[in-house]
Design an enzyme around this catalytic site. Structure first.
Site, short mmCIF file in Angstrom:
data_model
loop_
_atom_site.label_atom_id
_atom_site.label_comp_id
_atom_site.label_asym_id
_atom_site.label_seq_id
_atom_site.Cartn_x
_atom_site.Cartn_y
_atom_site.Cartn_z
N HIS A 28 53.21 46.92 37.08
CA HIS A 28 51.82 47.41 37.03
C HIS A 28 50.89 46.37 36.40
CE1 HIS A 28 49.36 51.37 36.58
NE2 HIS A 28 48.54 50.33 36.59
N HIS A 84 47.08 44.34 36.95
CA HIS A 84 45.83 44.18 37.70
C HIS A 84 45.43 42.71 37.66
CE1 HIS A 84 45.09 48.54 38.12
NE2 HIS A 84 45.63 48.63 36.91
N ARG A 140 43.07 41.45 39.80
CA ARG A 140 41.61 41.45 40.08
C ARG A 140 41.17 40.58 41.25
NH1 ARG A 140 41.41 45.98 37.63
NH2 ARG A 140 40.99 46.01 35.39
N ASN A 188 43.81 48.02 43.49
CA ASN A 188 42.38 48.37 43.33
C ASN A 188 41.50 47.13 43.17
OD1 ASN A 188 43.31 47.83 40.70
ND2 ASN A 188 42.04 49.39 39.75
N ASP A 192 46.49 53.45 42.26
CA ASP A 192 46.25 53.39 40.81
C ASP A 192 44.78 53.13 40.46
OD1 ASP A 192 47.12 53.29 38.00
OD2 ASP A 192 46.30 51.29 38.17
N ASP A 196 50.31 47.65 32.70
CA ASP A 196 48.94 48.07 33.09
C ASP A 196 47.91 47.06 32.58
OD1 ASP A 196 46.87 49.40 34.27
OD2 ASP A 196 47.04 51.23 33.06
N HIS A 198 39.08 42.91 31.90
CA HIS A 198 37.69 43.27 32.22
C HIS A 198 36.75 42.22 31.66
CE1 HIS A 198 38.34 47.17 34.04
NE2 HIS A 198 39.11 47.53 33.03
N GLY A 258 40.68 50.11 30.10
CA GLY A 258 41.77 49.16 30.36
C GLY A 258 41.87 48.10 29.30
#
Ligand code: DOR
Ligand code: ZN
Length: 430
Positions: A58, A60, A62, A92, A152, A305, A309, A324
């Protein structure tokens, strides 16, 4: 290709061995001092734990779409520094990874970067909209060979869609990774629902919104006989439901994040949005239940996860901040602190939850394999006695939203090997 001899390393924390890495595989394991070091690069590994390379279910990354927050290049650098040899890249992105074209793009960027293997996750529904199924078969058959599918960030809340997705992925041994969050019960939610959310005046995200979806999906999955994986389990009730399901022999796997194993809702009282995450940080009692769930195997995997950001999305008022936190570069240290240093799990157990089982769930051949002669040399060397203070500015990630800034954590990744090639040596990118 360089031959490495890791002298006096401790596989799974056991007795010291010299371990020879040649031509991409573990070529020999000998008594200390017995390995032939002629022509080889020697890595002095006395006191270091040797584990299979970590596998994240998991992450991200981006890219495409938010390259200001992270790219495949920067995210996989962070992964290698954290001891990972493979990561699953969540869908995502913008555009969403819901077609063969997008998952192949992410997979190719990962291969070109070369820091670790990147296994793209495919979206379950078109645009993560929860309305119709994405091209699951085309993503499975693409060069990216997608096996994990997830919306997710969003829950597949429609029971009929969830049922169809579970049925569909049976054809290619796929798994549906569910972000369990009943949307109506969590509208506008900001933190864990409880006495503290009332005091702070932040709208609550009740545990039942997670637990109800997990219970439903376990039953749906039992009905269709497919593979269900539950993302970032965060409550005691979720652990209890999973334990009961496994006792009954039902097929379900689950993951927990490092931050849910260490941090609790009290941090919300700072109103510092670095602690805003979805699902939210829960109560101290939940944290303890999650630790016990990992220790007894109810929770199969630890998954980061990792959610980078950009500063403008993360700083400012709590209610408007994106949820997040970063995870790749601190996961092993946090897991050591929460599970090994507390006596709940030994290093072999930690390797199982951070490598073996996630690789099996994601069907990643070549990862999560035993430290044994002939196996692919995907490995990490860890110094459990080292301590370091987390400096956000020093992270390889493009973002800075770590909840551990200024905090001293145990353990340090000394080296990471991807198919026998060092991606990290002496704690820096090789
Ligand atoms: O905190 C979270 N951040 N939870 C999610 O489900 C999505 C993730 C993100 O993409 O930032
Ligand atoms: Zn999620």
């Amino acid at each position: 290709m360089t031959t490495y001899v890791l002298t006096s390393a401790r596989p799974y924390g056991g007795d010291p061995r010299d371990v020879v890495l040649r031509d991409g595989v573990v070529a020999g394991i000998t008594a200390p001092g017995a390995a032939d070091t002629a022509g080889a690069t020697v890595v002095a590994a006395a006191g270091l734990m040797l584990l299979p390379g970590l596998v994240d279910l998991h992450t991200h990354l981006r890219e495409p779409g938010r390259e200001d927050a992270e790219t495949v290049e920067t995210g996989t650098r962070a992964a290698a520094l954290g001891g990972f040899t493979a990561v699953h890249a969540m869908a995502n992105t913008s555009p969403v990874a819901d077609t063969a074209g997008v998952v192949e793009q992410v997979w190719r960027l990962g291969t070109e970067a070369g820091w670790c293997d990147v296994a793209p996750v495919g979206a379950v529904t078109v645009g993560l909209q929860g309305e119709r199924l994405a091209e699951l078969g085309a993503m499975a058959e693409s060069a990216a060979r997608v096996r994990v599918f997830s919306d997710d960030g969003h829950c597949v809340s429609d029971a009929v869609l969830m049922r169809r997705a579970l049925e569909y992925v049976k054809a290619f041994d796929g798994v549906i990774a569910q972000h369990a969050q009943e949307p109506r019960l969590t509208e506008g939610a900001q933190m864990n629902e409880g006495a503290l959310s009332g005091v702070l005046g932040l709208k609550g995200w009740p545990s039942v919104a997670e637990e109800a979806v997990i219970a439903r999906d376990i039953l749906l999955n039992a009905h269709v006989g497919s593979r269900l994986h539950v993302c970032h389990v965060s409550t005691r009730g979720s652990v209890e439901i999973l334990r009961l399901a496994k006792e009954r022999g039902l097929d379900v796997t689950a993951e927990v994040t490092p931050h849910h194993l260490l941090l609790d809702e009290q941090l919300a009282s700072t109103y510092d949005p670095v602690y805003k995450v979805n699902p939210p940080l829960r109560s101290a009692e939940d944290v303890q239940a999650l630790r016990e769930g990992v220790a007894d195997g109810t929770i199969d995997a630890i998954a980061t996860d990792h959610a980078p950001h950009a500063t403008e999305d993360k700083e400012g008022e709590w209610a408007y901040a994106s949820p997040g936190m970063l995870g790749l570069e601190t996961a092993l240290s946090v897991a050591q602190l929460a599970l090994v240093d507390t006596g709940l799990l030994d290093w072999a157990g930690l390797a199982d939850r951070l490598s073996t089982r996630p690789a099996q769930i994601g069907r990643l051949e070549g990862h999560g394999r035993p430290v044994a002669v002939g196996e692919p040399a995907n490995l990490v060397l860890v110094d459990p006695a080292a301590r370091r203070t987390v400096d956000p500015a020093a992270l390889a990630s493009k973002s800075r939203n770590t909840p551990y800034a200024g905090r001293e954590l145990p353990g340090r990744v000394v080296a990471t090997f991807l198919r026998g090639r060092a991606t990290v040596l002496d704690g820096v990118l090789a």
